[in-house]
Design an enzyme around this catalytic site. Structure first.
Site, PDB file in Angstrom:
ATOM      1  N   LYS A  80      12.074 -29.677 -28.858  1.00 33.78           N
ATOM      2  CA  LYS A  80      12.683 -29.287 -27.581  1.00 33.78           C
ATOM      3  C   LYS A  80      11.658 -29.266 -26.451  1.00 33.78           C
ATOM      4  O   LYS A  80      12.034 -29.287 -25.276  1.00 33.78           O
ATOM      5  CB  LYS A  80      13.393 -27.939 -27.695  1.00 33.78           C
ATOM      6  CG  LYS A  80      12.512 -26.732 -27.916  1.00 33.78           C
ATOM      7  CD  LYS A  80      13.361 -25.490 -28.164  1.00 33.78           C
ATOM      8  CE  LYS A  80      12.539 -24.249 -28.416  1.00 33.78           C
ATOM      9  NZ  LYS A  80      11.874 -23.733 -27.222  1.00 33.78           N
ATOM     10  N   ASP A  81      10.364 -29.234 -26.779  1.00 29.12           N
ATOM     11  CA  ASP A  81       9.307 -29.241 -25.760  1.00 29.12           C
ATOM     12  C   ASP A  81       8.807 -30.647 -25.433  1.00 29.12           C
ATOM     13  O   ASP A  81       7.925 -30.795 -24.583  1.00 29.12           O
ATOM     14  CB  ASP A  81       8.102 -28.410 -26.241  1.00 29.12           C
ATOM     15  CG  ASP A  81       8.414 -26.923 -26.346  1.00 29.12           C
ATOM     16  OD1 ASP A  81       9.364 -26.473 -25.682  1.00 29.12           O
ATOM     17  OD2 ASP A  81       7.709 -26.225 -27.086  1.00 29.12           O
ATOM     18  N   ARG A 128      18.578 -22.577 -19.363  1.00 29.26           N
ATOM     19  CA  ARG A 128      19.745 -22.882 -20.203  1.00 29.26           C
ATOM     20  C   ARG A 128      20.315 -21.600 -20.802  1.00 29.26           C
ATOM     21  O   ARG A 128      21.535 -21.370 -20.787  1.00 29.26           O
ATOM     22  CB  ARG A 128      19.331 -23.839 -21.332  1.00 29.26           C
ATOM     23  CG  ARG A 128      20.400 -24.052 -22.407  1.00 29.26           C
ATOM     24  CD  ARG A 128      19.837 -24.821 -23.595  1.00 29.26           C
ATOM     25  NE  ARG A 128      18.752 -24.126 -24.259  1.00 29.26           N
ATOM     26  CZ  ARG A 128      18.901 -23.166 -25.169  1.00 29.26           C
ATOM     27  NH1 ARG A 128      20.113 -22.790 -25.532  1.00 29.26           N
ATOM     28  NH2 ARG A 128      17.862 -22.593 -25.727  1.00 29.26           N
ATOM     29  N   ARG A 129      19.436 -20.766 -21.345  1.00 34.18           N
ATOM     30  CA  ARG A 129      19.901 -19.503 -21.919  1.00 34.18           C
ATOM     31  C   ARG A 129      20.445 -18.574 -20.837  1.00 34.18           C
ATOM     32  O   ARG A 129      21.487 -17.936 -21.025  1.00 34.18           O
ATOM     33  CB  ARG A 129      18.758 -18.825 -22.687  1.00 34.18           C
ATOM     34  CG  ARG A 129      18.397 -19.535 -23.987  1.00 34.18           C
ATOM     35  CD  ARG A 129      17.143 -18.954 -24.603  1.00 34.18           C
ATOM     36  NE  ARG A 129      16.837 -19.595 -25.887  1.00 34.18           N
ATOM     37  CZ  ARG A 129      15.624 -19.621 -26.437  1.00 34.18           C
ATOM     38  NH1 ARG A 129      14.609 -19.045 -25.818  1.00 34.18           N
ATOM     39  NH2 ARG A 129      15.433 -20.215 -27.592  1.00 34.18           N
ATOM     40  N   ARG A 146       7.713 -14.664 -20.432  1.00 31.33           N
ATOM     41  CA  ARG A 146       6.793 -15.703 -20.897  1.00 31.33           C
ATOM     42  C   ARG A 146       5.917 -15.137 -22.016  1.00 31.33           C
ATOM     43  O   ARG A 146       5.918 -13.962 -22.323  1.00 31.33           O
ATOM     44  CB  ARG A 146       5.894 -16.188 -19.746  1.00 31.33           C
ATOM     45  CG  ARG A 146       6.605 -16.983 -18.656  1.00 31.33           C
ATOM     46  CD  ARG A 146       6.944 -18.406 -19.054  1.00 31.33           C
ATOM     47  NE  ARG A 146       5.844 -19.125 -19.697  1.00 31.33           N
ATOM     48  CZ  ARG A 146       4.842 -19.705 -19.044  1.00 31.33           C
ATOM     49  NH1 ARG A 146       4.788 -19.654 -17.729  1.00 31.33           N
ATOM     50  NH2 ARG A 146       3.900 -20.348 -19.705  1.00 31.33           N
ATOM     51  N   ARG A 152       6.394 -11.730 -26.867  1.00 34.15           N
ATOM     52  CA  ARG A 152       7.761 -11.413 -26.424  1.00 34.15           C
ATOM     53  C   ARG A 152       8.344 -10.263 -27.245  1.00 34.15           C
ATOM     54  O   ARG A 152       8.995  -9.363 -26.710  1.00 34.15           O
ATOM     55  CB  ARG A 152       8.637 -12.660 -26.536  1.00 34.15           C
ATOM     56  CG  ARG A 152       8.175 -13.776 -25.613  1.00 34.15           C
ATOM     57  CD  ARG A 152       9.057 -14.998 -25.707  1.00 34.15           C
ATOM     58  NE  ARG A 152       8.430 -16.146 -25.044  1.00 34.15           N
ATOM     59  CZ  ARG A 152       9.077 -17.218 -24.626  1.00 34.15           C
ATOM     60  NH1 ARG A 152      10.381 -17.323 -24.797  1.00 34.15           N
ATOM     61  NH2 ARG A 152       8.438 -18.205 -24.031  1.00 34.15           N
ATOM     62  N   CYS A 238      13.090 -30.908 -18.887  1.00 31.66           N
ATOM     63  CA  CYS A 238      13.164 -29.792 -19.832  1.00 31.66           C
ATOM     64  C   CYS A 238      13.549 -28.470 -19.175  1.00 31.66           C
ATOM     65  O   CYS A 238      13.907 -27.531 -19.860  1.00 31.66           O
ATOM     66  CB  CYS A 238      11.815 -29.621 -20.535  1.00 31.66           C
ATOM     67  SG  CYS A 238      11.313 -31.012 -21.550  1.00 31.66           S
TER      68      CYS A 238
END
Length: 306
Positions: A80-81, A128-129, A146, A152, A238
């Site tokens: 995804k990155d 997106r989230r 971040r 996190r 992205c």
């Protein structure tokens, strides 16, 4: 080739991914594989949302430069990155078997997303989230989060957030725990392109490619081809609010996709089922359907909102 060098970021998840691929190659070929750890710009700048400093290519550029200089041969990324375009001499050589691609609700206080009180504070960096959370619950307060997965989780445990959203795959790979971890249904929270898949970027040389080709997974290849095709045609990059997920089941593939504004106020969402044999162009064709519904204009407005 006697030795193979993997360029890797130094975060716990990146190191796990690279160590896993290192172990698989060593078992298969009996050669020595070295890890070359480095920091990327995305690892250093932690006080600014990714969308404001250039998107997720920030996590790959330094690794690519290492390969182009001849210091390393491959880099292991969360797919995804991985950007759509590669420098001359490098290619996306392999996609590996997919881990659980769902997003996960993670909290120390609340047992599920539905239990969150009005105005609860949710941590995520992903537009997106953020978009999909606000589509479900416009009352929530979404704050930027971040740092690596451990950072996190620490911020969550310290009470900065009522809940955070993380990739289930990363939590599983690192055996990380929180009081409540509940994966979202993929119809409610459509994952990111390539989420749960490792993408191996490599120097485009036969001596390197032949050492890693055994890691290719056909199911992941079909699903990621659809997902990356969708994003490529939309030219979304992205860091705009795009969710797309393809799931192979027997001879068919179910595709879920969503595009919209970060605040969830406007969006286009669609599901369809295709024949597996049609996978190579399916993502591109779905993207064209979205474009006819105004997706390009929506994404331009989304970029202006960042």
């Amino acid at each position: 080739m006697k030795n193979l060098v993997i360029a890797t970021r130094g975060s716990a998840l990146a190191m796990w991914q690279s160590e896993f691929i290192k172990s698989e190659i060593e078992k298969k070929h009996g050669i020595n594989v070295e890890l070359k750890s480095m920091k990327t710009k995305g690892d250093i700048i932690l006080d600014t949302p990714l969308a404001k400093i250039g998107g997720k290519g920030l996590f790959t550029k330094e690794l690519e430069e290492s390969m182009l200089r001849g210091e390393s041969h491959i880099a292991v990324h969360s797919l995804k990155d991985v950007p759509m375009v590669f420098p001359d001499g490098l290619k996306l050589a392999v996609v590996t078997k997919r881990e659980d691609e769902r997003d996960a609700f993670v909290s120390e206080k609340f047992a599920s997303f539905d239990e969150l009180p009005k105005g609860a504070i949710i941590g995520t960096t992903s537009l997106r989230r953020k978009m999909q959370l606000l589509m479900l619950r416009p009352d929530l307060e979404i704050k930027n989060l971040r740092g690596n997965v451990n950072t996190r989780l620490r911020k969550l445990k310290e009470g900065e957030f009522d809940a955070i959203i993380l990739a289930t795959a990363g939590l599983k790979r690192l055996n990380l725990e929180a009081k409540f971890i509940v994966p979202f249904d993929k119809d409610k929270m459509i994952p990111a392109m390539g989420q749960g898949i490792l993408g191996i970027e490599a120097v485009d040389e036969d001596s390197v490619l032949e050492k890693i080709e055994f890691l290719m997974d056909e199911k992941a290849l079909i699903e990621s081809t659809i997902e990356r095709g969708f994003v490529r045609v939309l030219e979304g990059g992205c860091q705009v609010p795009i969710g797309v997920n393809a799931e192979v089941s027997g001879e068919t593939v179910k595709i879920n996709a969503v595009v919209g504004l970060p605040d969830g106020s406007e969006f286009i969402k669609q599901s369809k089922v295709i024949d597996k044999k049609e996978y190579q162009k399916a993502g591109e064709e779905l993207a064209k359907e979205f474009i006819l519904k105004g997706a390009k204009e929506l994404l331009k407005r989304a970029e202006d909102m960042v």
